[in-house]
Design a protein around this motif. Sequence first.
Motif, short mmCIF file in Angstrom:
data_model
loop_
_atom_site.label_atom_id
_atom_site.label_comp_id
_atom_site.label_asym_id
_atom_site.label_seq_id
_atom_site.Cartn_x
_atom_site.Cartn_y
_atom_site.Cartn_z
N GLY A 202 -4.96 0.40 -2.55
CA GLY A 202 -5.24 1.77 -2.13
C GLY A 202 -5.49 2.68 -3.32
N PRO A 203 -5.54 3.98 -3.07
CA PRO A 203 -5.81 4.92 -4.16
C PRO A 203 -4.69 4.92 -5.20
CG PRO A 203 -5.37 6.07 -2.09
CD PRO A 203 -5.39 4.63 -1.77
N PRO A 204 -5.03 5.02 -6.48
CA PRO A 204 -4.01 5.01 -7.53
C PRO A 204 -2.93 6.07 -7.34
CG PRO A 204 -6.18 4.74 -8.48
CD PRO A 204 -6.40 5.05 -7.02
N SER A 205 -3.29 7.20 -6.78
CA SER A 205 -2.32 8.27 -6.58
C SER A 205 -1.19 7.85 -5.64
CB SER A 205 -3.01 9.52 -6.03
OG SER A 205 -3.63 9.24 -4.78
N ARG A 206 -1.46 6.90 -4.75
CA ARG A 206 -0.46 6.46 -3.79
C ARG A 206 0.30 5.22 -4.25
NH1 ARG A 206 -3.36 5.34 1.18
NH2 ARG A 206 -3.14 3.11 0.79
N VAL A 207 -0.32 4.42 -5.11
CA VAL A 207 0.30 3.15 -5.50
C VAL A 207 0.45 3.04 -7.02
CG1 VAL A 207 -0.47 1.92 -3.44
CG2 VAL A 207 -1.96 1.99 -5.44
N ASP A 208 0.68 4.18 -7.67
CA ASP A 208 0.69 4.19 -9.13
C ASP A 208 1.90 3.47 -9.72
OD1 ASP A 208 2.57 6.05 -8.41
OD2 ASP A 208 1.83 7.65 -9.70
N GLY A 209 2.87 3.09 -8.89
CA GLY A 209 4.01 2.34 -9.41
C GLY A 209 3.77 0.85 -9.47
N ALA A 210 2.60 0.40 -9.03
CA ALA A 210 2.30 -1.03 -9.01
C ALA A 210 1.92 -1.54 -10.39
CB ALA A 210 1.17 -1.30 -8.02
N ASN A 211 2.01 -2.86 -10.58
CA ASN A 211 1.60 -3.47 -11.85
C ASN A 211 0.10 -3.56 -11.98
OD1 ASN A 211 4.28 -5.20 -10.87
ND2 ASN A 211 4.37 -4.47 -12.97
N LEU A 212 -0.58 -3.62 -10.84
CA LEU A 212 -2.03 -3.72 -10.80
C LEU A 212 -2.50 -2.98 -9.56
CD1 LEU A 212 -4.52 -5.20 -12.14
CD2 LEU A 212 -4.13 -7.03 -10.48
N GLU B 147 -7.10 -3.89 -17.00
CA GLU B 147 -7.42 -4.53 -15.73
C GLU B 147 -7.30 -3.57 -14.55
OE1 GLU B 147 -8.60 -7.31 -14.66
OE2 GLU B 147 -8.85 -8.28 -16.58
N GLU B 148 -7.61 -2.31 -14.77
CA GLU B 148 -7.65 -1.35 -13.67
C GLU B 148 -8.84 -1.71 -12.81
OE1 GLU B 148 -7.66 0.88 -10.96
OE2 GLU B 148 -6.05 1.53 -12.28
N MET B 149 -8.59 -2.19 -11.59
CA MET B 149 -9.65 -2.74 -10.76
C MET B 149 -10.03 -1.81 -9.61
SD MET B 149 -8.17 -6.61 -10.64
CE MET B 149 -9.25 -7.08 -9.29
N TYR B 150 -9.47 -0.62 -9.57
CA TYR B 150 -9.81 0.29 -8.47
C TYR B 150 -11.20 0.83 -8.67
CZ TYR B 150 -9.64 4.02 -5.09
OH TYR B 150 -9.93 4.84 -4.03
N ALA B 151 -12.01 0.79 -7.61
CA ALA B 151 -13.40 1.29 -7.69
C ALA B 151 -13.63 2.29 -6.58
CB ALA B 151 -14.38 0.13 -7.58
N ASP C 159 0.83 -1.21 0.00
CA ASP C 159 0.00 0.00 0.00
C ASP C 159 0.86 1.26 0.00
OD1 ASP C 159 0.93 -0.13 2.69
OD2 ASP C 159 -0.73 1.17 3.29
N ALA C 160 2.18 1.11 -0.14
CA ALA C 160 3.07 2.26 0.00
C ALA C 160 4.11 2.28 -1.11
CB ALA C 160 3.77 2.22 1.36
#
Length: 230
Positions: free
Chosen positions: A190-200, A226-230, A171-172
Amino acid sequence: MTTMTLQALIFDLDGVLTDTAELHYRTWQRVAEEEGFAFSRSLGDQLRGVSRRASLEAILAGRVLSEAQMTALQARKNDHFLTMLNHMTPADLLPGVLPLLDDARASGLRTAVASASQNAHAVLDRLGIRPRFDVICDGHSVLHSKPAPDLFLLAATRLNVPPSACVVFEDAAAGIVGARAAGMMVVGVGPPSRVDGANLVVSSLANVRLADLQRLVADRQPPAAEEMYA
């Protein structure tokens, strides 16, 4: 070309399995207020996944304290945290944790915790899930914590699986950097703004499907659309 298969799931603790991230924020805030140091929610977010020592150094923002003072402040923060931890129960597990761990076990996957926290074992005991993990690596396990890859590489070694067969849940930003440096695929929780370096990216573990994780490892790239953030 040989296709890599998913063999293990590696979980950060704070903010992924339970919201101890909020407890860390509140206890660091208390120490900062006691000492007259500036502290904010944005700074607290930057401390996610960071070791206790590095967190204190960030809060000090260049102030120089003696080693004895540094040790005393870290101990005080930990005392505040442990007091709050006494109120934690299995009800504090975040959504989706138990179903995902059950699915992983049923699928024959290995599981580990890789957390910078020195209280990881105590937290997992309070949550009642410590026996569900094959390996637990914490703040006592390595010299260099996140964003170094050492915790994740140690977890893979102890699981006896190659790093490329692991998926990490973080988450970080510090954890995401470390996991990718270890050669692992990363799911940001978590929010995309915080975890935007992740693969998913997912909003919680309740949105995770093993098929998506298996495809991440097999393809070694993010699944399309496959952006799964809602």
